[in-house]
Design an enzyme around this catalytic site. Structure first.
Site, short mmCIF file in Angstrom:
data_model
loop_
_atom_site.label_atom_id
_atom_site.label_comp_id
_atom_site.label_asym_id
_atom_site.label_seq_id
_atom_site.Cartn_x
_atom_site.Cartn_y
_atom_site.Cartn_z
N THR A 128 58.96 8.50 45.42
CA THR A 128 57.71 9.24 45.35
C THR A 128 57.49 9.83 43.95
O THR A 128 58.46 10.12 43.24
CB THR A 128 57.73 10.39 46.38
OG1 THR A 128 56.63 11.27 46.14
CG2 THR A 128 59.02 11.22 46.29
N ASP A 129 56.23 10.05 43.62
CA ASP A 129 55.93 10.70 42.34
C ASP A 129 56.36 12.17 42.34
O ASP A 129 56.45 12.80 41.27
CB ASP A 129 54.43 10.60 42.00
CG ASP A 129 53.52 11.21 43.05
OD1 ASP A 129 54.01 11.67 44.11
OD2 ASP A 129 52.28 11.21 42.85
N GLU A 130 56.65 12.70 43.53
CA GLU A 130 57.02 14.12 43.60
C GLU A 130 58.34 14.44 42.93
O GLU A 130 58.65 15.60 42.69
CB GLU A 130 57.08 14.58 45.06
CG GLU A 130 55.74 14.52 45.75
CD GLU A 130 55.73 15.24 47.08
OE1 GLU A 130 56.62 16.06 47.33
OE2 GLU A 130 54.81 14.99 47.86
N TYR A 155 62.05 18.37 50.27
CA TYR A 155 61.77 16.93 50.41
C TYR A 155 61.93 16.21 49.08
O TYR A 155 62.69 15.24 48.95
CB TYR A 155 60.36 16.71 50.97
CG TYR A 155 59.83 15.30 50.72
CD1 TYR A 155 60.38 14.21 51.38
CD2 TYR A 155 58.79 15.07 49.81
CE1 TYR A 155 59.91 12.91 51.14
CE2 TYR A 155 58.32 13.80 49.56
CZ TYR A 155 58.88 12.72 50.23
OH TYR A 155 58.42 11.44 49.98
N LYS A 159 64.54 13.22 47.65
CA LYS A 159 64.10 11.90 47.15
C LYS A 159 64.62 11.71 45.71
O LYS A 159 65.08 10.63 45.34
CB LYS A 159 62.57 11.79 47.17
CG LYS A 159 61.95 11.73 48.56
CD LYS A 159 62.39 10.51 49.37
CE LYS A 159 61.80 9.21 48.85
NZ LYS A 159 62.13 8.08 49.78
P1 NAD Z 1 56.89 8.17 57.67
O1 NAD Z 1 57.43 9.53 57.94
O2 NAD Z 1 55.55 7.80 58.20
O3 NAD Z 1 57.92 7.07 58.22
C1 NAD Z 1 59.30 7.19 58.04
C2 NAD Z 1 59.97 6.13 58.92
O4 NAD Z 1 61.39 6.19 58.68
C3 NAD Z 1 59.76 6.34 60.41
O5 NAD Z 1 59.47 5.12 61.05
C4 NAD Z 1 61.09 6.89 60.89
O6 NAD Z 1 61.38 6.61 62.24
C5 NAD Z 1 62.06 6.19 59.94
N1 NAD Z 1 63.33 6.93 59.78
C6 NAD Z 1 63.49 8.25 59.50
N2 NAD Z 1 64.80 8.55 59.43
C7 NAD Z 1 65.47 7.38 59.65
C8 NAD Z 1 66.86 7.05 59.68
N3 NAD Z 1 67.82 7.98 59.48
N4 NAD Z 1 67.21 5.77 59.92
C9 NAD Z 1 66.25 4.82 60.13
N5 NAD Z 1 64.93 5.09 60.12
C10 NAD Z 1 64.55 6.36 59.88
O7 NAD Z 1 56.97 8.01 56.10
P2 NAD Z 1 55.93 7.29 55.11
O8 NAD Z 1 54.86 8.21 54.75
O9 NAD Z 1 55.60 5.96 55.66
O10 NAD Z 1 56.87 7.11 53.82
C11 NAD Z 1 57.73 5.98 53.70
C12 NAD Z 1 58.47 6.06 52.39
O11 NAD Z 1 57.54 6.08 51.32
C13 NAD Z 1 59.33 7.30 52.23
O12 NAD Z 1 60.52 6.94 51.58
C14 NAD Z 1 58.51 8.21 51.36
O13 NAD Z 1 59.32 9.08 50.61
C15 NAD Z 1 57.81 7.20 50.49
N6 NAD Z 1 56.51 7.63 49.94
C16 NAD Z 1 55.53 8.11 50.77
C17 NAD Z 1 54.29 8.43 50.24
C18 NAD Z 1 53.17 8.95 51.13
O14 NAD Z 1 52.11 9.27 50.63
N7 NAD Z 1 53.35 9.03 52.43
C19 NAD Z 1 54.05 8.27 48.88
C20 NAD Z 1 55.08 7.79 48.06
C21 NAD Z 1 56.30 7.47 48.60
O1 DAU Z 2 52.91 12.21 46.33
C1 DAU Z 2 53.56 11.45 47.28
C2 DAU Z 2 53.87 12.27 48.51
O2 DAU Z 2 52.63 12.47 49.18
C3 DAU Z 2 54.88 11.60 49.43
O3 DAU Z 2 56.11 11.51 48.78
C4 DAU Z 2 55.04 12.39 50.74
O4 DAU Z 2 55.89 11.67 51.62
C5 DAU Z 2 53.67 12.54 51.36
O5 DAU Z 2 53.78 13.35 52.53
C6 DAU Z 2 52.70 13.19 50.39
O6 DAU Z 2 53.10 14.56 50.11
P1 DAU Z 2 52.03 15.77 50.07
O7 DAU Z 2 52.76 17.00 50.35
O8 DAU Z 2 51.20 15.69 48.85
O9 DAU Z 2 51.10 15.30 51.32
P2 DAU Z 2 50.40 16.12 52.50
O10 DAU Z 2 49.58 15.13 53.25
O11 DAU Z 2 51.37 16.92 53.28
O12 DAU Z 2 49.44 17.13 51.74
C7 DAU Z 2 48.49 16.68 50.80
C8 DAU Z 2 47.84 17.91 50.20
O13 DAU Z 2 47.06 18.59 51.18
C9 DAU Z 2 48.85 18.93 49.69
O14 DAU Z 2 48.35 19.52 48.49
C10 DAU Z 2 48.91 19.98 50.79
C11 DAU Z 2 47.49 19.96 51.35
N1 DAU Z 2 47.35 20.26 52.79
C12 DAU Z 2 48.15 19.60 53.67
C13 DAU Z 2 48.01 19.81 55.02
C14 DAU Z 2 48.90 19.10 56.02
C15 DAU Z 2 46.36 21.14 53.22
O15 DAU Z 2 45.61 21.73 52.41
N2 DAU Z 2 46.21 21.34 54.56
C16 DAU Z 2 47.00 20.72 55.49
O16 DAU Z 2 46.82 20.96 56.71
#
Ligand code: NAD
Ligand code: DAU
Length: 473
Positions: A128-130, A155, A159
């Protein structure tokens, strides 16, 4: 550009989650010669529905934990690559309870790297960019592959740790690895805990969306299909040991996105609640994806954010049966986390004899009890081991005189300025039991004393509920 890698059998960890399942669909639809083994623990975030209907000769689901070394020994041989998506992925959850993040994100990555070392398979690490922390709102800079790591949340720190393991294992053991760090994804199948689906489904349910803090935080949105195509390009064409940033120039602040959602759903763009900010909330993320574009020729296909958002809204409207089962538990968790943040993060630790029949030693302990109870029991507050929670450190004592008796009456706000029933955040405890959200307006505009009284009142009400449930404390 290095030689093209042509995998035939790949493992996709977390392939039942939001982004992992999108990648599985992408591979099935675009690369007919590739078989995918999905390894997924099916946590609250994993849903086999996400990959339902895909041909069984192309996709196999193995339900299991990436931390299980014996399982990895059984399934990794015979595959030529692992694409690692599995993670605990939600910042708010990591703030309330970091431990699962350490286990899955750090130990899980370690186990996979050990399997990669043992069986010599190619490994792509989805990050992630975080990991880079945040940028100032008025800073024109973007993250690049050279930006120093500076994670802010439990989190993102896990990562970042996992990225470091990949780098160390690559250098020390010569593994064939790549890392990608992507910005915020949106699209169908995203869990309702995340910002965009949470607000869409709240609106469908007639509940006002929740905006953290001032809503100025910027996220760099990318459609999850663009993330998938980028990961495929890196897996097959990326240089070994390299990191690639994935982003699609989609910077928007949260209030803008929320107003777009409200308008697209035919609502007043101001029809939302301002709620307490996320502790340590990162201000801005922004990705410079020049390296990925120049070196591997990747381009995003979804460049119209408004159109992509509308299609995402339509998907949630049409697929209520997919998200409905998770909605109530998610909102219960948010209510519990709200209490945790107010009592746990901002309230002073103290000793307060609230009713004459018991002593509360720590507001954070109470909050934790509520949080865990809500996690295990939905809306019912029945702490598992209240004695353990109350046995914690007392910290500095808050003088009893700070809390006038009226703060315990439950009818008038202790500041005397407003009615508890209309606006006081401490009433949130009661609203919580009635399935309604909390609004911490007492914290937002600096009325600190008012907020402090409210916190105390929260605790007092909570204690009476615990007593009602017959638990000794
Ligand atoms: P998600 O929470 O929707 O899905 C996570 C999946 O991993 C689920 O299916 C869960 O059952 C599985 N999982 C969790 N723990 C596990 C374990 N111990 N063993 C096997 N499976 C397990 O997550 P997402 O949003 O799809 O993110 C996927 C990946 O992408 C993550 O690594 C996250 O850090 C990265 N990422 C997410 C975002 C975003 O915006 N959501 C952005 C950049 C990177
Ligand atoms: O940047 C990549 C990341 O983006 C991934 O690594 C994470 O897995 C993914 O969850 C996401 O993280 P954020 O914390 O940015 O996403 P989230 O959807 O939780 O929140 C997006 C923005 O919205 C953040 O600034 C918090 C705000 N927010 C979130 C929720 C759930 C609100 O204002 N209200 C809300 O109810």
């Amino acid at each position: 550009m290095s030689e093209i890698f042509e995998p035939k059998n790949i493992i996709v960890t977390g392939g039942c989650g939001f982004i992992g399942s999108n990648f599985v669909h992408y591979v099935v639809n675009n690369h007919p010669g590739v078989h995918v083994t999905v390894l997924d623990k099916l946590t609250y975030a994993g849903n086999p529905e996400n990959i339902a209907g895909l041909p069984s000769d192309r996709v196999e689901l193995v339900v299991g934990d990436i931390c299980d070394a014996e399982l990895l020994d059984r399934i990794v041989p015979g595959h030529d690559a692992i694409v690692h998506y599995a993670a605990e992925s939600h910042n708010d959850n990591s703030i309330a309870d970091p431990e699962p993040f350490l286990r899955t994100n750090v130990e899980g990555t370690f186990r996979l790297l050990e399997a990669v070392r043992k069986y010599g398979v190619r490994y792509h690490h989805v990050s992630t960019d975080e990991v880079y922390g945040d940028l100032a709102l008025d800073d024109p800079a973007k993250f690049t592959e050279e930006t120093p790591y500076h994670p802010s949340s439990p989190y993102s720190s896990t990562k970042a740790s996992s990225d470091m393991l990949v780098r160390a294992w690559t250098r020390t053991y010569g593994l064939r690895t790549t890392i990608s760090n992507c910005s915020n994804n949106y699209g169908p199948y995203q869990h309702v805990e995340k910002f965009i689906p949470r607000q869409i489904t709240n609106i469908i349910d007639g509940v006002r969306p929740k905006l953290y803090g001032r809503g100025e935080n910027v996220r760099d949105w990318i459609h999850t299909e663009d993330h998938s195509s980028a990961v495929w390009d890196i897996l097959t064409k990326g240089r070994m040991g390299e990191t690639y940033l994935i982003g699609a120039d989609g910077e928007k602040n949260n209030i803008t996105v929320l107003r777009m959602i409200l308008e697209a759903m035919g609502r007043d763009p101001e029809d939302f609640d301002w709620v307490a900010d996320r502790p340590g909330h990162d201000r801005r993320y922004a990705i410079d994806s020049t390296k990925l574009q120049r070196e591997l020729g990747w381009r995003p296909a979804h460049t119209d954010f408004a159109g992509g958002l509308k299609a995402t809204i339509d998907w949630y409207v049409a697929n209520e049966s997919w998200w409905r089962p998770a909605k109530e538990a998610t909102e219960a968790r948010y209510r519990a986390q709200a209490i945790f943040h107010v009592l746990g993060s901002h309230a002073p630790y103290g000793t307060y004899n609230c009713t004459g029949s018991g002593v509360v030693k720590s507001w954070a302990d109470i909050a934790r009890a509520v949080f865990e109870a809500a996690n295990g029991n939905g809306d019912r507050v029945v702490p598992v081991s209240i004695a353990d929670y109350y046995a914690g450190a007392a910290g500095p004592v808050v003088p009893r005189s700070t809390f006038p008796s009226s703060s315990r009456s439950g009818s008038t706000c202790p500041t005397g300025r407003r009615s508890l029933r209309s606006t006081c955040p401490c009433f949130g405890i009661q609203l919580y039991y009635q399935n309604e959200p909390m609004v911490h307006e007492g914290l937002a505009d600096g009325r600190a004393l008012h907020a402090l009284y409210c916190m105390v009142n929260c605790a007092v009400k909570l204690i009476s509920v615990i007593k009602l449930d017959g638990i000794e404390y």
